[in-house]
Design a protein around this motif. Structure first.
Motif, short mmCIF file in Angstrom:
data_model
loop_
_atom_site.label_atom_id
_atom_site.label_comp_id
_atom_site.label_asym_id
_atom_site.label_seq_id
_atom_site.Cartn_x
_atom_site.Cartn_y
_atom_site.Cartn_z
N ARG A 65 0.83 -1.20 0.00
CA ARG A 65 0.00 0.00 0.00
C ARG A 65 0.86 1.25 0.00
O ARG A 65 1.14 1.86 1.04
N SER A 66 1.36 1.63 -1.15
CA SER A 66 2.02 2.93 -1.36
C SER A 66 3.16 3.19 -0.38
O SER A 66 3.35 4.30 0.10
N GLY A 67 3.92 2.15 -0.07
CA GLY A 67 5.08 2.30 0.78
C GLY A 67 4.79 2.36 2.27
O GLY A 67 5.71 2.53 3.07
N ILE A 68 3.55 2.23 2.67
CA ILE A 68 3.18 2.23 4.09
C ILE A 68 3.13 0.80 4.59
O ILE A 68 2.45 -0.04 4.01
N ASP A 69 3.86 0.50 5.66
CA ASP A 69 3.85 -0.84 6.23
C ASP A 69 2.48 -1.17 6.81
O ASP A 69 1.94 -0.42 7.63
N VAL A 70 1.93 -2.30 6.37
CA VAL A 70 0.68 -2.81 6.92
C VAL A 70 0.89 -4.28 7.24
O VAL A 70 1.35 -5.05 6.40
N TRP A 71 0.57 -4.66 8.46
CA TRP A 71 0.61 -6.06 8.87
C TRP A 71 -0.84 -6.54 8.96
O TRP A 71 -1.68 -5.88 9.56
N ALA A 72 -1.13 -7.69 8.40
CA ALA A 72 -2.53 -8.10 8.29
C ALA A 72 -2.74 -9.57 8.58
O ALA A 72 -1.96 -10.42 8.16
N GLY A 73 -3.81 -9.84 9.32
CA GLY A 73 -4.39 -11.17 9.40
C GLY A 73 -5.66 -11.15 8.59
O GLY A 73 -6.51 -10.26 8.77
N LEU A 74 -5.80 -12.10 7.67
CA LEU A 74 -6.94 -12.12 6.75
C LEU A 74 -7.59 -13.50 6.77
O LEU A 74 -6.89 -14.52 6.77
N GLY A 75 -8.93 -13.52 6.76
CA GLY A 75 -9.62 -14.80 6.84
C GLY A 75 -10.83 -14.88 5.92
O GLY A 75 -11.46 -13.88 5.58
N PHE A 76 -11.17 -16.10 5.58
CA PHE A 76 -12.30 -16.45 4.73
C PHE A 76 -13.57 -15.75 5.20
O PHE A 76 -13.84 -15.64 6.39
N GLY A 77 -14.34 -15.25 4.26
CA GLY A 77 -15.61 -14.62 4.57
C GLY A 77 -15.51 -13.16 4.95
O GLY A 77 -16.53 -12.51 5.16
N GLY A 78 -14.26 -12.63 5.05
CA GLY A 78 -14.09 -11.22 5.38
C GLY A 78 -13.72 -10.95 6.82
O GLY A 78 -14.32 -10.09 7.47
#
Length: 419
Positions: free
Chosen positions: A359-372
């Motif tokens: 995302r445009s050089g901004i650090d993002v850490w994410a947990g992502l799961g099925f169904g949203g």
């Protein structure tokens, strides 16, 4: 369960606003102290062990327009079945929205499950994703299925075990944790898999999840219908050398449950209660169990949204919580690094069961799961975002990942850039 598609919604108003503001993000002059709970505006936030301090987006330095626009779009049904939206800024809860969806009615006539059929029919199982007794809320409680965000939390517990000296490190052989399982006829490459290979989804074990429909050809549905999930995963053929290629594998993620059991002598839910949930004040949760009694670490954890935000806050604070070291600081850095680059066409990176959206050089850490199921951590802005959804039905599988992230980043960067 199955990993989310990392596609973006073209023409989004939110994305346009982010693009307009992204060029200003480089001039942000502050940095976060990794162990301080102080707000960026000098407002001291108490540790949220007993509950989050509340504030408003404006008071914590967020430009609220896009977040409120997202809220209105959710109410209008633009993003399907959204259940919760939580935003934490500078240690303060600044948005906490609940959306009512009648899943008993929504699921009516849709209870048929491939998993039930593979398991031989009978009563609906807890892995029947269409049955409202189990999904998305667990038996009407406030805890919501996290699906594959579970993987990020299970990886965190691996990091805790390493910090406590119960696991030597990530270069240890995978099979050293599974000496009681039959691998006598396995491909010799199985013995060369390390914990690092497993955590980064580069084990080399053949797995068909993201590349198959939601039917009996999907390896993860086969796993969930099997009697012994660990043996099932170890029995799969190899189609690459360890470390060679990235393949999304929920079976590999479930092996974390066996690793914690082998290394500590305790099941991962018990271990989490003592070393993670307890210190963070997380008391309400549910963790599905496999037929062999192992907590499901591929997608079986249920938490309340504000509790999930605490996991993000632990990472924002470098693994410390109210003066106590919970997670090694070097694990926070290692787990959220782009250990594998560009795992999809969107340019997303991957760490130790954590996603790294580009995302445009901004650090993002994410947990992502099925169904949203979404957990976003943005260190540059001391920002956490959580969304729970249940967009699994054919007419409602709509994308909210990038609109939500865009709204968070635009709100923070526009405020930081000033008038």
């Amino acid at each position: 369960m199955r990993g989310p598609a990392a596609t973006s919604r073209k023409g989004s108003v939110l994305r346009t606003r982010l693009a307009q503001s992204a060029t200003t993000s480089a001039i942000v002059l502050f940095s976060l102290a990794s162990t301080s709970p102080s707000g960026l505006l000098g407002q001291e936030a108490p540790w949220p062990t007993s509950g989050w301090a509340t504030s408003t987006p404006e008071a914590q330095g967020l430009e609220p327009t896009l977040l409120r626009e997202l809220h209105r779009e959710i109410l209008a049904g633009t993003y399907g079945y959204i259940d919760r939206l939580v935003v934490v800024k500078n240690g303060h809860l600044v948005m906490n929205e609940r959306y009512g969806n009648d899943y008993a009615e929504i699921s009516r006539g849709r209870h048929t499950s491939t998993t039930d059929a593979l398991a031989g029919g009978g009563s609906p199982s807890q892995f029947n994703y269409f049955h409202p007794d189990f999904h998305p809320w667990y038996h009407g409680r406030d805890v919501h299925t996290l699906q594959s965000v579970t993987k990020s939390i299970a990886s965190t517990l691996i990091g805790i075990a390493i910090g406590r000296g119960e696991i030597e490190g990530t270069d240890v052989p995978l099979l050293s944790f599974f000496e009681n399982y039959d691998t006598s006829g396995a491909d010799p490459r199985l013995a060369r898999i390390t914990l690092d290979d497993l955590l980064t989804m580069r084990s080399g074990i053949e797995w068909h999840e993201s590349d198959r429909p939601f039917d009996d050809t999907n390896t993860t549905l086969q796993l969930e219908a099997s009697e012994d999930w660990i043996q099932f995963t170890l029995d799969q053929p190899m189609d690459a050398d360890p470390g060679e290629k990235w393949v999304y594998s929920s079976g590999g993620s479930h092996l974390m449950s066996g690793i914690i059991r082998s290394a500590t002598g305790r099941f991962i839910d018990e271990y989490a209660e003592e070393h993670l949930f307890g210190p963070l004040g997380i008391t309400d949760y549910h963790w599905k169990k496999t037929p062999k009694g192992y907590p499901d670490t591929e997608g079986g954890l249920y938490l309340e949204a504000e509790s999930l935000a605490k996991i993000g806050y632990l990472f924002l604070r470098g693994g410390e919580w109210d003066g106590e070291r919970i997670l090694p600081a070097d694990w926070v850095a290692a787990a959220t690094a782009r250990r594998v680059d560009r795992v999809n066409t969107a340019g997303t990176g991957y760490g130790y069961q954590w996603w790294r959206p580009d995302r445009s050089g901004i650090d993002v850490w994410a947990g992502l799961g099925f169904g949203g199921q979404l957990l976003f951590v943005v260190p540059e802005y001391d920002l956490i975002g959580v969304i729970n959804s249940w967009n699994i039905f054919g007419d409602q599988r709509r994308e909210v990942i990038m609109p939500f992230l865009d709204a968070l980043l635009a709100s923070a960067s526009e405020s930081a850039s000033g008038p």
